[in-house]
Enzyme design. Structure first.
Site, PDB file in Angstrom:
ATOM      1  CE1 TYR A  34      -3.986  -2.868   5.521  1.00 20.94           C
ATOM      2  CE2 TYR A  34      -3.385  -0.584   5.092  1.00 20.94           C
ATOM      3  CZ  TYR A  34      -3.777  -1.823   4.633  1.00 20.94           C
ATOM      4  OH  TYR A  34      -3.957  -2.036   3.279  1.00 20.94           O
ATOM      5  CB  SER A  49      -0.897   0.000   1.244  1.00 21.95           C
ATOM      6  OG  SER A  49      -1.527   1.254   1.403  1.00 21.95           O
TER       7      SER A  49
END
Length: 262
Positions: free
Chosen positions: A154, A141
């Site tokens: 995360y 990401s």
């Protein structure tokens, strides 16, 4: 005729979101796709759509946390022709204040987002190195370059994948195996579907998301011409290059934006 026609592609997290879009994109290129996820009924639907595009599609209802199962799949595919492109896309997300988050939610993200990626890279990468060809494609990401409030656990997993990808790309030089690390920005997916809105920052709730198909097209291009970092939209490029050249400004800007939510 696509240069990818006939290539065998493995995709984890293929039942929805980016994984599903990638399956269809590679099927459109004439690839033989092997779809991995836990939910068999969703995988079968994706496989049916791939077959309608004229592609051969096989489903594997597996959990990427199960190392032995992933290695067994890699061995099976190698015995029947090998895997040309292995895409480690499966991921989970749990947002919220780190001090209040259940440790089980932190642990699960590391098990799927980091260990699951390592399982794919090792299981398929070892075979590729022995053959002297192949593409490994871990998907993380754009938050692997800049952490955000309520994203602590995360982001830690995505920072970890970036570290792994950076190291592995250097280790693979001279082996014939290429690595293409994909860093999607805000993308339309089911990652947030299970989370209460209050667990998500306002900026996340209101973020303009790019279609998963846009990320999938970037992945197809990266499979044809592998590069170490694959950025999929202009916002991701802005954050990536901003963090590289003016990290202080990026950090200050993030703090100003998130301060408004308190």
């Amino acid at each position: 005729m696509s240069v990818l026609k006939g290539k065998r592609v493995l995709i984890t997290g293929a039942s929805s979101g980016i994984g599903r879009a990638a399956a269809l994109a590679f099927a459109q290129e004439g690839c033989e796709v092997h779809l991995v996820a836990r939910r068999l009924e969703l995988l079968e639907d994706v496989a049916e759509q791939c077959q309608k595009l004229g592609s051969s599609a096989q489903v594997h209802a597996l959990d990427v946390r199960k190392r032995d199962d992933i290695f067994a799949l890699a061995d099976t595919l190698e015995a029947t022709g090998g895997c040309d492109i292995a895409i480690a896309n499966a991921g989970v997300m749990q947002l919220g204040p780190l001090l209040e988050m259940e440790f089980s939610d932190v642990e699960r993200q590391f098990e799927v987002n980091v260990y699951g990626v390592v399982h794919i890279l090792q299981a398929f990468g070892r075979h590729m190195v022995r053959r002297g060809s192949g593409v490994l494609m871990p998907v993380s990401s754009i938050v692997s370059v800049q952490s955000l409030p309520k994203y602590g656990a995360y982001c830690a997993t995505k920072f970890g994948v970036r570290a792994i990808a950076d190291a592995l790309e250097m280790e693979l030089r001279g082996t014939g195996v290429k690595l293409a690390h994909v860093l999607p920005g805000a993308t339309q997916s089911n990652l947030h579907a299970h989370m209460p809105p209050n667990d998500m920052p306002k900026a996340t709730r209101q973020a303009k998301r790019v279609p998963a198909e846009q990320v999938a097209r970037a992945m197809v291009k990266a499979a044809i011409r592998p590069r170490s970092v694959v950025l999929c939209d202009w916002r991701a490029r802005l954050l990536y290059w901003g963090q590289r050249f003016v990290p202080g400004l990026v950090h200050w800007t993030i703090k100003q934006i998130t301060k408004r939510e308190r």
